[in-house]
Design a protein around this motif. Structure first.
Motif, PDB file in Angstrom:
ATOM      1  N   SER A 169      60.716  32.481  37.475  1.00 58.69           N
ATOM      2  CA  SER A 169      60.220  33.377  36.436  1.00 58.69           C
ATOM      3  C   SER A 169      59.395  32.626  35.393  1.00 58.69           C
ATOM      4  N   ASP A 170      59.892  31.440  34.988  1.00 58.00           N
ATOM      5  CA  ASP A 170      59.192  30.663  33.957  1.00 58.00           C
ATOM      6  C   ASP A 170      57.829  30.175  34.438  1.00 58.00           C
ATOM      7  N   CYS A 171      57.734  29.851  35.710  1.00 59.67           N
ATOM      8  CA  CYS A 171      56.491  29.297  36.268  1.00 59.67           C
ATOM      9  C   CYS A 171      55.822  30.302  37.202  1.00 59.67           C
ATOM     10  N   LEU A 172      55.873  31.581  36.847  1.00 61.81           N
ATOM     11  CA  LEU A 172      55.388  32.632  37.742  1.00 61.81           C
ATOM     12  C   LEU A 172      53.913  32.465  38.128  1.00 61.81           C
ATOM     13  N   PRO A 173      52.984  32.204  37.181  1.00 58.56           N
ATOM     14  CA  PRO A 173      51.579  32.019  37.593  1.00 58.56           C
ATOM     15  C   PRO A 173      51.403  30.823  38.529  1.00 58.56           C
ATOM     16  N   GLU A 174      52.113  29.725  38.233  1.00 63.22           N
ATOM     17  CA  GLU A 174      52.002  28.528  39.072  1.00 63.22           C
ATOM     18  C   GLU A 174      52.602  28.782  40.461  1.00 63.22           C
ATOM     19  N   VAL A 175      53.746  29.460  40.475  1.00 65.87           N
ATOM     20  CA  VAL A 175      54.382  29.778  41.763  1.00 65.87           C
ATOM     21  C   VAL A 175      53.455  30.645  42.607  1.00 65.87           C
ATOM     22  N   THR A 176      52.808  31.615  41.973  1.00 60.67           N
ATOM     23  CA  THR A 176      51.910  32.517  42.696  1.00 60.67           C
ATOM     24  C   THR A 176      50.730  31.761  43.281  1.00 60.67           C
ATOM     25  N   ARG A 177      50.115  30.897  42.478  1.00 59.75           N
ATOM     26  CA  ARG A 177      48.973  30.117  42.966  1.00 59.75           C
ATOM     27  C   ARG A 177      49.386  29.203  44.118  1.00 59.75           C
ATOM     28  N   MET A 178      50.480  28.496  43.916  1.00 62.31           N
ATOM     29  CA  MET A 178      50.945  27.562  44.931  1.00 62.31           C
ATOM     30  C   MET A 178      51.331  28.305  46.214  1.00 62.31           C
ATOM     31  N   ALA A 179      52.025  29.418  46.062  1.00 63.48           N
ATOM     32  CA  ALA A 179      52.468  30.184  47.235  1.00 63.48           C
ATOM     33  C   ALA A 179      51.274  30.726  48.009  1.00 63.48           C
ATOM     34  N   ARG A 180      50.269  31.195  47.293  1.00 65.99           N
ATOM     35  CA  ARG A 180      49.110  31.753  47.988  1.00 65.99           C
ATOM     36  C   ARG A 180      48.361  30.666  48.760  1.00 65.99           C
ATOM     37  N   LYS A 181      48.213  29.501  48.147  1.00 69.69           N
ATOM     38  CA  LYS A 181      47.544  28.391  48.839  1.00 69.69           C
ATOM     39  C   LYS A 181      48.346  27.943  50.054  1.00 69.69           C
ATOM     40  N   PHE A 182      49.660  27.790  49.878  1.00 69.67           N
ATOM     41  CA  PHE A 182      50.486  27.325  50.979  1.00 69.67           C
ATOM     42  C   PHE A 182      50.569  28.362  52.092  1.00 69.67           C
ATOM     43  N   THR A 183      50.467  29.632  51.736  1.00 66.80           N
ATOM     44  CA  THR A 183      50.464  30.676  52.770  1.00 66.80           C
ATOM     45  C   THR A 183      49.180  30.605  53.581  1.00 66.80           C
ATOM     46  N   HIS A 184      48.057  30.350  52.907  1.00 61.70           N
ATOM     47  CA  HIS A 184      46.801  30.111  53.631  1.00 61.70           C
ATOM     48  C   HIS A 184      46.967  28.949  54.608  1.00 61.70           C
ATOM     49  N   ILE A 185      47.591  27.867  54.135  1.00 60.42           N
ATOM     50  CA  ILE A 185      47.766  26.677  54.966  1.00 60.42           C
ATOM     51  C   ILE A 185      48.672  26.982  56.159  1.00 60.42           C
ATOM     52  N   SER A 186      49.771  27.692  55.923  1.00 60.09           N
ATOM     53  CA  SER A 186      50.688  28.051  57.013  1.00 60.09           C
ATOM     54  C   SER A 186      49.984  28.898  58.067  1.00 60.09           C
ATOM     55  N   THR A 187      49.152  29.825  57.608  1.00 59.31           N
ATOM     56  CA  THR A 187      48.431  30.689  58.541  1.00 59.31           C
ATOM     57  C   THR A 187      47.404  29.892  59.339  1.00 59.31           C
ATOM     58  N   LEU A 188      46.736  28.951  58.675  1.00 64.75           N
ATOM     59  CA  LEU A 188      45.744  28.122  59.374  1.00 64.75           C
ATOM     60  C   LEU A 188      46.413  27.230  60.420  1.00 64.75           C
ATOM     61  N   LEU A 189      47.601  26.730  60.116  1.00 70.25           N
ATOM     62  CA  LEU A 189      48.326  25.930  61.104  1.00 70.25           C
ATOM     63  C   LEU A 189      48.618  26.744  62.357  1.00 70.25           C
ATOM     64  N   GLN A 190      48.986  28.005  62.145  1.00 70.66           N
ATOM     65  CA  GLN A 190      49.240  28.861  63.305  1.00 70.66           C
ATOM     66  C   GLN A 190      47.938  29.129  64.059  1.00 70.66           C
ATOM     67  N   TYR A 191      46.861  29.284  63.328  1.00 64.25           N
ATOM     68  CA  TYR A 191      45.549  29.506  63.939  1.00 64.25           C
ATOM     69  C   TYR A 191      45.166  28.311  64.827  1.00 64.25           C
TER      70      TYR A 191
END
Length: 799
Positions: A236-258
């Motif tokens: 909750s305290d780091c919500l903007p940072e968590v969102t940015r990091m999660a979105r980037k890492f989700t892109h990376i996870s998807t690219l690995l599957q690709y």
């Protein structure tokens, strides 16, 4: 007119294990004990599609959850320890990922907390769209290609991420472990040390706490049902940072599957027919009587046009002219397909990976913001280096393919002419011309590729490795059989002579002895370590804020279906409260209990506990008084102020079943302080719990000819689905239905306003619904006629 309009009823052939309404559409998902996932439409309970179990996934479905936008359905499998994503438009699997232990419950929530920094991020455009080309879709011709990336004209990554707003999939396990996945793709937290098995869980929409219902089993005493609240304040305290990091890492996870799927397509493009030359040469060595080397016999044929009887038999009887042409076409076709996949998919995916990892490295250098979340710049740098090595290996494969295609074309052209001469057939003039340069080229090819290798025979059972591309695609730990010849490479020579450059972190290691598969696995391992560290750091920050034992479950009720049974959790977003509704039939059968706990675990606010008296719930002016006691079989939160319940009447009335709506507003407004004695379970202090009586009015309906037991509701879509005790008979109701004959002029205006509001809220969902009555449903209609007729007859017999 009875309350609630029945819109569908069905007798199902298999036992239902889970049911869940879509949050956005009039669709309900059912999972049965045979491992089949069914999607039904509210209207007449029509089936839209069914997803049968497969060997690839499994059939022991243990939990079910919708993504908040209603476009993806997630379910977990206990036999294969996997979580599967299924698209709502078609019965097709979109994504599968492994889990450590079987999942016993899951919850998919969307963050609704308003934050100025977060709002700015949501409104900004993803810059990767501007700098990176769209990844090409994988070819559909390969059988193992996942459906994620094969849809035409679709942005694959965006489809999996859904809306920009952060959503979190929470998985609760039987061993008391909980995992949180941002966008359902990237693990942002791993929580351990929870007592018992997770039965139900709910993450607050502000990410401040996670509430869990656990089942604690002990050898000496009965099973305890407990309420546990975990403090997730770091998220909750780091919500903007968590969102940015999660979105980037989700892109990376998807690219690995690709990249994984691209390499799978390359392996399928490589044909076993390419190994025929190696195996036939090996057989030739084993059967021939002469002591001369194979490449010497081919060189003699090249220089003098003469061959031994053994070589002539090999060429004319085993290889044949027709077989040589077929082999040449196969090699050219296979190599071209692999070459295209490397250039358009592997290298494109690697570039996108490097871009996103570069941005993550920039985030990791902002230590004030991202270091508390466990983002380590050294780990990110290691991931970038691993992706660079993978790109180098892919380029090395391209060079090997290019060289092999030139070699094979020249060799097959010469061998084709030689075999035609052996047959005394006419040689076309355009093939008969062979320069000294061509002879030298074929001679070098024979010397390099047709030499016997005893070590290779021990490893592979053959003496030769004429075909050099397949070794790069094999999923093996061993080194390459024939690594590329780097003799005379000026760049490598310069690196070896320069001590400083040799150890420079700016240069990617090339791993000349390793296959492409090996380097890919190594890259995946390094990136996984990089992605796991934040999950470990965030997971360690989560701690238990409250643990409240509620009641015990006697052994006599162990055979009751545990999949639907109370308690039920609800996340009240407006009041920022977690509600738990449960019953204790052994202690007070005619009471329903409500536990309320604020989502902010850092606020030391005592838990609020109330009970609802069900003794005379139908006593009013419009219904005759019923003696005896009503008990609650199942209860689900319809919305923040309403409970939908299935009640069982007294035995003297044959235990009739009632579907009812319980308004909680009066109960919540009469909150009385309850002091929880910390050393006692709640069922040991029920006398002190404040009690409130409720009279239903007309908000109830008798469920005739049905032994109803469980209910699933959706207050947004105003629907409910009742399931019988045998878990096969269902009825579907629209809940908020008014009698048009009794409406006055004033109420019509109100209804018009409400209708406009409801139309605005549900217009998007209705538009999306139109796409679901597609070809799949139309094709399935004929096949369903016989089944529907049989089910109707069964329903009539039951009536």
């Amino acid at each position: 007119m009875p309350a609630f309009r029945q819109v569908g009823e069905k007798q199902l052939p298999n036992t239902v294990s889970f049911m869940a309404w879509s949050p956005k559409r009039d669709l309900i998902a059912l999972a049965n004990t045979s491992g089949e996932l069914l999607l039904h439409r509210l209207d007449s309970f029509q089936r839209v599609w069914s997803l049968p179990p497969s060997e690839y996934t499994g059939k022991d479905i243990t939990a079910l959850a919708w993504r908040p936008d209603g476009k993806i359905l997630a379910f977990s499998l206990g036999d294969t320890k996997q979580v599967v994503f299924c698209g709502v438009e078609k019965a097709e699997i979109l994504h599968v990922f492994p889990i450590q232990s079987p999942v016993s419950c899951m919850h998919w929530m969307e963050v609704t907390e308003e934050n100025s920094a977060l709002t700015a991020f949501y409104n900004s455009e993803d810059e990767s769209v501007l700098f990176l080309p769209k990844l090409p879709s994988l070819p559909k011709s390969y059988s193992t290609t996942s459906k994620i990336f094969s849809e035409e004209k679709s942005d694959e990554i965006t489809n999996l991420l859904g809306e920009v707003r952060l959503n979190v999939l929470v998985l609760g396990g039987g061993s008391g472990s909980v995992e949180l996945y941002a966008y359902g793709m990237y693990k942002i937290a791993t929580v351990t040390g929870i007592s018992g098995t997770c039965r139900s869980l709910s993450l607050s929409s502000d990410l401040k706490s996670l509430s869990i219902i656990t089942e604690v089993r002990s050898v000496d005493s009965d099973t305890q049902i407990c309420f546990c609240q975990l403090d997730t304040g770091l998220l909750s305290d780091c919500l903007p940072e968590v969102t940015r990091m999660a979105r980037k890492f989700t892109h990376i996870s998807t690219l690995l599957q690709y990249l994984h799927l691209s390499l799978t397509c390359m392996c399928e493009a490589w044909d076993d027919i390419l190994m025929q030359m190696d195996h036939r040469l090996t057989k030739f060595v084993q059967e021939k009587n002469t002591s001369s080397q194979v490449h010497d016999e081919f060189l003699e044929l090249l220089l003098w046009g003469q061959s031994s009887p053994e070589l002539q038999a090999l060429l004319m009887n085993q290889l044949t002219v027709k077989g040589l042409k077929k082999l040449g076409m196969s090699i050219e076709s296979s190599y071209s397909s692999i070459q295209k996949l490397v250039i358009s998919h592997l290298l494109s995916g690697s570039e996108a990976l490097l871009y996103h990892l570069g941005e993550v490295k920039g985030m990791s250098l902002w230590k004030q913001k991202f270091e508390p979340l466990g983002l380590d710049s050294a780990a990110v740098e290691g991931a970038i280096t691993a992706v660079g090595s993978f790109s180098l290996k892919a380029n090395e494969l391209l060079q090997v393919i290019d060289k092999s295609m030139k070699n094979f074309k020249a060799f097959f052209r010469w061998l084709y002419v030689a075999m035609l001469r052996m047959c005394d057939e006419h040689v076309p003039p355009e093939l008969n011309k062979m320069t000294q340069k061509d002879i030298a080229f074929v001679s070098d090819f024979l010397s390099e590729h047709f030499s016997e290798n005893k070590e290779l025979f021990d490893r592979k059972g053959k003496y030769f490795n004429v075909e050099r591309v397949g070794q790069y695609l094999k999923d093996e730990e061993e080194d390459l059989v024939s690594p590329p010849n780097t003799k005379g490479n000026q760049w490598l020579k310069f690196l070896q002579e320069s001590a400083h450059l040799k150890e420079s972190p700016l240069l990617f290691p090339s791993y000349p002895q390793k296959s492409l598969h090996f380097v890919k696995k190594m890259m995946e391992g390094v990136i996984e370590q990089c992605l796991q560290k934040p999950a470990e750091v965030i997971g360690k920050s989560v701690h238990q804020a409250a643990f409240l034992p509620l009641y015990t479950v006697p052994e006599s009720s162990e055979n009751t279906p545990r999949l639907f049974e109370l308690p039920s959790l609800w996340n009240d977003k407006k009041a920022k409260v977690h509600n738990v509704v449960f019953s204790m039939p052994e202690i007070s059968p005619s009471k329903l209990y409500l536990l309320r706990k604020v989502t902010d675990a850092r606020r030391h606010v005592p838990s609020s506990v109330m009970s609802i008296d069900l003794s005379h719930i139908l006593d009013n002016d419009n219904a005759k008084s019923h003696c005896g006691v009503y008990s609650c079989l199942d209860a689900r939160f319809y919305d923040d102020e309403m409970l939908t319940v299935v009640l069982r009447g007294p035995e003297e009335e044959n235990g009739r079943r009632i579907l009812a709506q319980l308004p909680l507003s009066s109960t919540l407004s009469c909150e009385t302080e309850f002091i929880w004695e910390p050393n006692k379970r709640l069922d040991q202090q029920t006398g002190a719990i404040p009690c409130q009586g409720i009279v239903l009015g007309n908000q109830w309906r008798e469920l005739e000819n049905m032994k109803a037991q469980f209910v699933a509701v959706n207050g947004i879509r105003k629907v409910s689905c009742v399931l019988s005790a045998n878990l096969r008979h269902v009825r579907v109701f629209e809940m908020d239905v008014e009698d048009e004959d009794d409406e006055g002029a004033d109420s019509q205006n109100v209804s018009a306003d409400q209708g406009a509001l409801e139309t605005t809220m549900s217009s998007q969902g209705q538009e999306e619904d139109k796409g679901l009555m597609t070809k799949e449903h139309t094709e399935a209609t004929e096949g369903q006629n016989a089944e529907d007729k049989l089910e109707s007859e069964e329903s009539l017999e039951l009536s």
